[in-house]
Write an enzyme that holds these catalytic residues in place. Structure first.
Site, PDB file in Angstrom:
ATOM      1  N   ASN A 199       4.809   5.833   7.028  1.00  0.00           N
ATOM      2  CA  ASN A 199       4.779   4.372   6.998  1.00  0.00           C
ATOM      3  C   ASN A 199       4.992   3.791   5.597  1.00  0.00           C
ATOM      4  OD1 ASN A 199       2.351   5.127   5.883  1.00  0.00           O
ATOM      5  ND2 ASN A 199       1.072   3.871   7.218  1.00  0.00           N
ATOM      6  N   HIS A 200       5.360   4.620   4.635  1.00  0.00           N
ATOM      7  CA  HIS A 200       5.630   4.124   3.283  1.00  0.00           C
ATOM      8  C   HIS A 200       6.989   3.422   3.237  1.00  0.00           C
ATOM      9  CE1 HIS A 200       2.727   7.361   1.503  1.00  0.00           C
ATOM     10  NE2 HIS A 200       2.107   6.406   2.178  1.00  0.00           N
ATOM     11  N   VAL A 202       9.664   0.400   0.804  1.00  0.00           N
ATOM     12  CA  VAL A 202       9.940  -0.706  -0.119  1.00  0.00           C
ATOM     13  C   VAL A 202      10.600  -1.779   0.717  1.00  0.00           C
ATOM     14  CG1 VAL A 202      11.182  -1.496  -2.160  1.00  0.00           C
ATOM     15  CG2 VAL A 202      10.280   0.838  -2.087  1.00  0.00           C
ATOM     16  N   ASN A 323      -7.199   3.383   0.809  1.00  0.00           N
ATOM     17  CA  ASN A 323      -7.967   4.577   1.195  1.00  0.00           C
ATOM     18  C   ASN A 323      -8.764   5.054  -0.011  1.00  0.00           C
ATOM     19  OD1 ASN A 323      -6.689   4.544   3.661  1.00  0.00           O
ATOM     20  ND2 ASN A 323      -5.447   6.361   3.329  1.00  0.00           N
ATOM     21  N   HIS A 397      -6.211  -3.881   6.491  1.00  0.00           N
ATOM     22  CA  HIS A 397      -5.195  -3.360   5.570  1.00  0.00           C
ATOM     23  C   HIS A 397      -3.788  -3.400   6.141  1.00  0.00           C
ATOM     24  CE1 HIS A 397      -4.571   0.262   7.909  1.00  0.00           C
ATOM     25  NE2 HIS A 397      -3.952   0.883   6.939  1.00  0.00           N
TER      26      HIS A 397
END
EC number: 6.5.1.-
Length: 474
Positions: A199-200, A202, A323, A397
């Site tokens: 899920n990272h 830019v 986290n 989050h």
């Protein structure tokens, strides 16, 4: 399990059996009644059994099943009587997000989005096992683990003014690299300045809606402003730290952990040497992640400069951890107490006047960044005093998954996902077709709902809504 409704968006699971405190869930009726969230609620009940837990075990509206603690879980433990648990932090230690603003508008970028996304893709290494241009020996990496984002800035990967716009200045202590294994050093040697996968992302965004004109002006945002959001963490380094200490706690604290309701809740008393060792190693990983996002932010600046020229401003608004476990003070039963606050998929949300908020933001409260998923909106909010009183200074989050990765691959088609994003005029580049399907908009909760819940409860306050224009994924 018995669930009581306390308010429109507040639910309680009264303590029963070995639970030492109640479990409190902030969400809507639809989520509470959805069978797939029952496992996450059971995990929250398990958290409530841990030694030294105070007040209650909490879950944010983006709650879903995780390792040990549910993702979206928050729990605080007395520093003297309580524990620290790797499962309450997660494997991607200090996975977090940063929001940057530019001096560009939608009109400036609308015809050059493809070029911009290609430039970001060129400058930012992404994907599973991706490595970057920064390769460090053990001596160099030890400096990163102690100095965090400060190391990145001193090394030419960022601006000095960035440091006062990062949670804890981008450097947490104690952080002693002697508590970090050789395997972690090896895994972290060549992954600084890399995005990773899953899920990272830019994401180039545009401010679409303003909820508080005064605060938006304070942050330098108006409708049409181009922003950038970066979501990444401590990569393989943090994963190895978590793996190492789960094993160490399992092998060396068998008696302490013998009655756990779930072995994934393995933990150490916070003041035990092993608890202190994990705390320090976790902070090393957190500093690695702060340095990583600082470098990524500067690589994104360089991409903007390539397309729009070196005089283009790309300024950091804030960078937050999702986290982590931190020692903080809150009032419990009328007394200020030092607590080990675990936030597993949760954002710190401190209100105006808090000394932990950088001086530049202290009058308005800590910036809170809640990203959506690929193809949906993201939000800038601010923290509140109510969050400090009710949630150990915490809020949601993100959107929270509703569909696992393997289920997404079975249910969704790569071409359909691409077409859906194209219909929204979103330019996407990804190292992996698989990742694109696993992170499709359909696999997440509605982020608008999540943000509205935390706004209405009052644990963070909406400032602006951004929509995606271009996305780079691993």
């Amino acid at each position: 399990m018995k669930i009581e409704r306390l308010d429109k968006y507040i639910w309680k699971i009264p303590k029963e059996g070995d639970m030492k405190v109640d479990a409190i869930i902030f969400t809507d009726a639809e989520s509470v009644n959805d069978p797939q969230f029952r496992e996450a609620m059971k995990q929250l009940m398990n958290v409530a059994t841990l030694p030294g837990i105070v007040k209650y075990a909490l879950a944010m509206p983006d709650i879903h099943w995780g390792y040990g603690f549910p993702i979206g879980g928050v729990a605080a433990f007395d520093v003297k009587e309580g524990v620290i648990s790797p499962g309450g932090v997660g494997f991607d230690i200090n996975c977090g997000v940063r929001l940057m603003k530019t001096d560009l508008t939608y009109e400036d970028v609308k015809d050059r989005m493809r070029s911009l996304v290609e430039a970001i893709y060129e400058f930012v290494p992404a994907g599973v096992g991706s490595t970057g241009d920064i390769v460090l020996g053990k001596k160099g990496l030890r400096k990163v683990l102690v100095e965090g984002a400060e190391w990145a800035v001193k090394s030419g990967y960022g601006l000095e003014e960035d440091l006062e716009r990062i949670e804890d200045g981008g450097k947490i202590h104690p952080a002693d690299p002697s508590y970090v294994s050789e395997e972690a050093f090896e895994r972290g040697s060549d992954e600084l300045g890399t995005l990773g996968a899953g899920n990272h992302f830019v994401e180039v965004q545009m401010v679409q809606e303003i909820y508080d004109e005064e605060l938006a002006e304070f942050f330098g945002l108006e409708i049409g402003t181009i922003t950038v959001m970066i979501h990444s963490g401590s990569r393989g380094f943090g994963h190895q730290v978590a793996t190492d200490y789960i094993r160490l706690m399992r092998d060396n604290l068998k008696e302490h952990n013998k009655n756990l309701p779930d072995k994934q809740l393995i933990n150490a008393p916070f003041e035990h040497p092993l608890g202190q060792a994990y705390y320090s190693a976790m902070n090393c990983a957190a500093n690695y992640a702060f340095a990583n996002r600082e470098i990524l932010g500067h690589l994104v600046r360089k991409a903007f400069w390539k397309v729009f020229g070196r005089d283009t401003r790309v300024d950091l608004i804030y960078d937050v951890a999702h986290n982590i476990a931190k020692v903080e003070e809150y009032e419990v039963d009328g007394k200020r107490r030092k607590l080990v606050v675990h936030r597993k998929g949760a954002t710190r949300s401190l209100g105006p006047g808090s000394e932990k908020v950088p001086s530049i933001y202290r009058e308005v409260g800590q910036p809170v960044i809640i990203p959506g998923d690929m193809g949906t909106a993201s939000y800038l909010l601010v923290g509140t005093k109510k969050a400090e009183e009710k949630t150990f200074g915490s809020t949601a989050h993100g959107a929270g998954r509703v569909l696992g990765r393997s289920a997404a691959l079975k249910k969704l088609d790569y071409r359909e996902v691409l077409d859906e994003l194209a219909e929204k005029n979103i330019v996407v580049m990804s190292k992996s077709k698989k990742t694109l399907v696993e992170e499709a908009p359909e696999v997440y909760k509605d982020v608008d709902r999540v943000v509205q819940i935390v706004h209405e409860i009052g644990i963070s306050r909406k400032v602006a809504r951004m929509i995606p224009l271009g996305v780079v994924k691993g």
